[in-house]
Design a protein around this motif. Structure first.
Motif, PDB file in Angstrom:
ATOM      1  N   ILE A 138     -22.204 -25.765 -23.940  1.00 24.29           N
ATOM      2  CA  ILE A 138     -22.134 -24.303 -24.004  1.00 24.29           C
ATOM      3  C   ILE A 138     -23.528 -23.710 -24.220  1.00 24.29           C
ATOM      4  O   ILE A 138     -24.434 -24.389 -24.713  1.00 24.29           O
ATOM      5  N   PHE A 139     -23.659 -22.434 -23.847  1.00 27.97           N
ATOM      6  CA  PHE A 139     -24.945 -21.737 -23.899  1.00 27.97           C
ATOM      7  C   PHE A 139     -24.794 -20.466 -24.725  1.00 27.97           C
ATOM      8  O   PHE A 139     -23.766 -19.787 -24.650  1.00 27.97           O
ATOM      9  N   ARG A 140     -25.852 -20.131 -25.463  1.00 31.09           N
ATOM     10  CA  ARG A 140     -25.802 -18.963 -26.338  1.00 31.09           C
ATOM     11  C   ARG A 140     -25.527 -17.678 -25.563  1.00 31.09           C
ATOM     12  O   ARG A 140     -24.783 -16.805 -26.011  1.00 31.09           O
ATOM     13  N   GLN A 141     -26.117 -17.545 -24.375  1.00 26.81           N
ATOM     14  CA  GLN A 141     -26.015 -16.287 -23.629  1.00 26.81           C
ATOM     15  C   GLN A 141     -24.776 -16.207 -22.739  1.00 26.81           C
ATOM     16  O   GLN A 141     -24.586 -15.222 -22.036  1.00 26.81           O
ATOM     17  N   GLN A 142     -23.942 -17.246 -22.786  1.00 32.08           N
ATOM     18  CA  GLN A 142     -22.734 -17.244 -21.957  1.00 32.08           C
ATOM     19  C   GLN A 142     -21.496 -17.291 -22.850  1.00 32.08           C
ATOM     20  O   GLN A 142     -21.498 -17.956 -23.889  1.00 32.08           O
ATOM     21  N   PRO A 143     -20.430 -16.578 -22.455  1.00 31.60           N
ATOM     22  CA  PRO A 143     -19.230 -16.541 -23.296  1.00 31.60           C
ATOM     23  C   PRO A 143     -18.560 -17.913 -23.391  1.00 31.60           C
ATOM     24  O   PRO A 143     -18.582 -18.697 -22.444  1.00 31.60           O
ATOM     25  N   TYR A 144     -17.992 -18.177 -24.542  1.00 30.97           N
ATOM     26  CA  TYR A 144     -17.229 -19.411 -24.745  1.00 30.97           C
ATOM     27  C   TYR A 144     -16.085 -19.093 -25.701  1.00 30.97           C
ATOM     28  O   TYR A 144     -16.112 -18.088 -26.427  1.00 30.97           O
ATOM     29  N   HIS A 145     -15.056 -19.937 -25.718  1.00 29.38           N
ATOM     30  CA  HIS A 145     -13.920 -19.741 -26.604  1.00 29.38           C
ATOM     31  C   HIS A 145     -13.610 -21.068 -27.292  1.00 29.38           C
ATOM     32  O   HIS A 145     -13.394 -22.079 -26.627  1.00 29.38           O
ATOM     33  N   THR A 146     -13.582 -21.043 -28.602  1.00 29.70           N
ATOM     34  CA  THR A 146     -13.342 -22.287 -29.346  1.00 29.70           C
ATOM     35  C   THR A 146     -11.970 -22.870 -29.014  1.00 29.70           C
ATOM     36  O   THR A 146     -11.816 -24.093 -28.974  1.00 29.70           O
ATOM     37  N   SER A 191     -30.650 -22.943 -27.920  1.00 33.68           N
ATOM     38  CA  SER A 191     -29.833 -22.004 -27.141  1.00 33.68           C
ATOM     39  C   SER A 191     -28.729 -22.713 -26.359  1.00 33.68           C
ATOM     40  O   SER A 191     -27.928 -22.062 -25.700  1.00 33.68           O
ATOM     41  N   GLN A 192     -28.708 -24.053 -26.415  1.00 33.56           N
ATOM     42  CA  GLN A 192     -27.667 -24.850 -25.755  1.00 33.56           C
ATOM     43  C   GLN A 192     -27.065 -25.818 -26.765  1.00 33.56           C
ATOM     44  O   GLN A 192     -27.775 -26.331 -27.624  1.00 33.56           O
ATOM     45  N   ILE A 193     -25.776 -26.077 -26.614  1.00 30.01           N
ATOM     46  CA  ILE A 193     -25.097 -26.973 -27.555  1.00 30.01           C
ATOM     47  C   ILE A 193     -24.253 -27.993 -26.791  1.00 30.01           C
ATOM     48  O   ILE A 193     -23.591 -27.654 -25.801  1.00 30.01           O
TER      49      ILE A 193
END
Length: 328
Positions: A138-146, A191-193
């Motif tokens: 996942i990326f900080r600047q892009q939406p994600y959902h846990t 900024s990336q995980i």
């Protein structure tokens, strides 16, 4: 005639202190009868060498040289001792490649690829030589959902910065409620995980290097941590982890680790010393790739120096091999 060697240390990341410790070990073990060693500390503010009398000299970045007392010093090779950016992620490698100065680590492309754990996992998985844990990037600047992440992965998971080392910003997540705080912690570092499924097993790690036409594998180390995982404290606080070299594994497991690490070294076009970390899942008998470290720690108690000593070599001999190979 003695060769001029630049030993670069420091860097821009949270691994600065570890890098400086590594540089002390390297400098103490470079043969002074063969090499004039100039330690250069690199920070965002400046690149400089401090001589024995305290004189500070800035590096001329146009050609990576020093001018000391009116004499211009050019380098025959660079021993890279920086963990993290810019010495492990390809930035310095690209700079030295453009200048035509030999250096001890992997090249720019390999360094950049292996530094990003998620992209590296994808490439290693495609090689089909070792198992790779299921993961989400996942990326900080892009939406994600846990919730979506938890649908794709089974708990527990590790949450870690995609680009970073020494386990800084890393968490082990056992419940759904722990996931978002772990993501926030990792985003403080990068900024990336990378979020990957936990594999229960034995952590096995091995250094290997190319010299005189062949790859040499060092003795395998088993890491047994008293903590949940091999985090920053476990890595750098004496007594928190037990590092057993050579690892107490049977011949089949040892052969599997050596052969897999050697294939990865070649397929990823590695150079110099790298350390490959694995998890051996005893229940299934499967070997899982954890990560590849192209600038492994070199402080006295770090894993690779332990392995070098267990192989019956001195660090002076080992560092000399790495330097001479880089200049061929």
């Amino acid at each position: 005639m003695k060769k001029n060697i630049a030993l670069v240390a420091g860097g821009y990341s949270g691994e600065y202190v570890i890098s400086v410790q590594s540089a002390v070990t390297i400098e103490n073990n470079l043969d002074s009868s063969k090499y004039n060693v100039y330690k250069i500390i690199i920070t965002r503010e400046n690149w400089s060498h401090t001589s024995a009398d305290g004189q500070v000299t800035e590096v001329d970045k146009n050609d990576f040289s020093l001018t000391i007392s009116g004499t211009k010093i050019r380098f025959d090779a660079v021993f890279i001792g920086i963990h993290g950016t810019p010495g492990e992620d390809g930035r310095l490698q690209g700079y030295f490649e453009m200048l035509g100065i030999p250096f001890t680590s992997c090249g720019m492309v390999t360094s950049a690829l292996t530094f990003n754990k998620s992209y590296c996992n994808k490439v290693v998985d495609a090689l089909e030589v070792v198992n790779v844990s299921k993961s989400v990037h996942i990326f900080r600047q892009q939406p994600y959902h846990t919730a979506e992440i938890l649908q794709q992965l089974r708990l527990p998971v590790f949450v870690k910065p995609a680009e970073g080392g020494s386990s800084i910003g890393m968490s082990k997540v056992k419940t759904a409620e722990e996931l978002q705080p772990a993501i926030d912690k990792a985003f403080n570092e990068d900024s990336q995980i990378l979020i990957e499924e936990f594999i229960k097993g034995r952590e096995l790690t091995m250094g290997l290097y190319y010299s005189n036409g062949a790859i040499t594998t060092l003795p395998i180390t088993e890491v047994v941590s008293s903590k949940e995982f091999f985090d920053y404290e476990a890595k750098y606080t004496p007594g928190v982890s037990n590092e057993i070299t050579p690892a107490p594994v049977n011949d089949d497991i040892a052969r599997q680790v050596r052969e897999t690490a050697t294939v990865l070294y070649n397929k990823l076009n590695c150079k110099g010393i790298v350390r490959v970390d694995f998890i051996y899942e005893e229940e299934s008998g499967k070997l899982y790739f954890l990560e590849i470290n192209t600038m492994p720690g070199q402080s006295e108690n770090s894993l690779v120096p332990q392995q070098v000593r267990a192989a019956g070599k001195t660090l002076q001999e080992f560092y000399g091999l790495l330097l001479e190979e880089s200049m061929k």
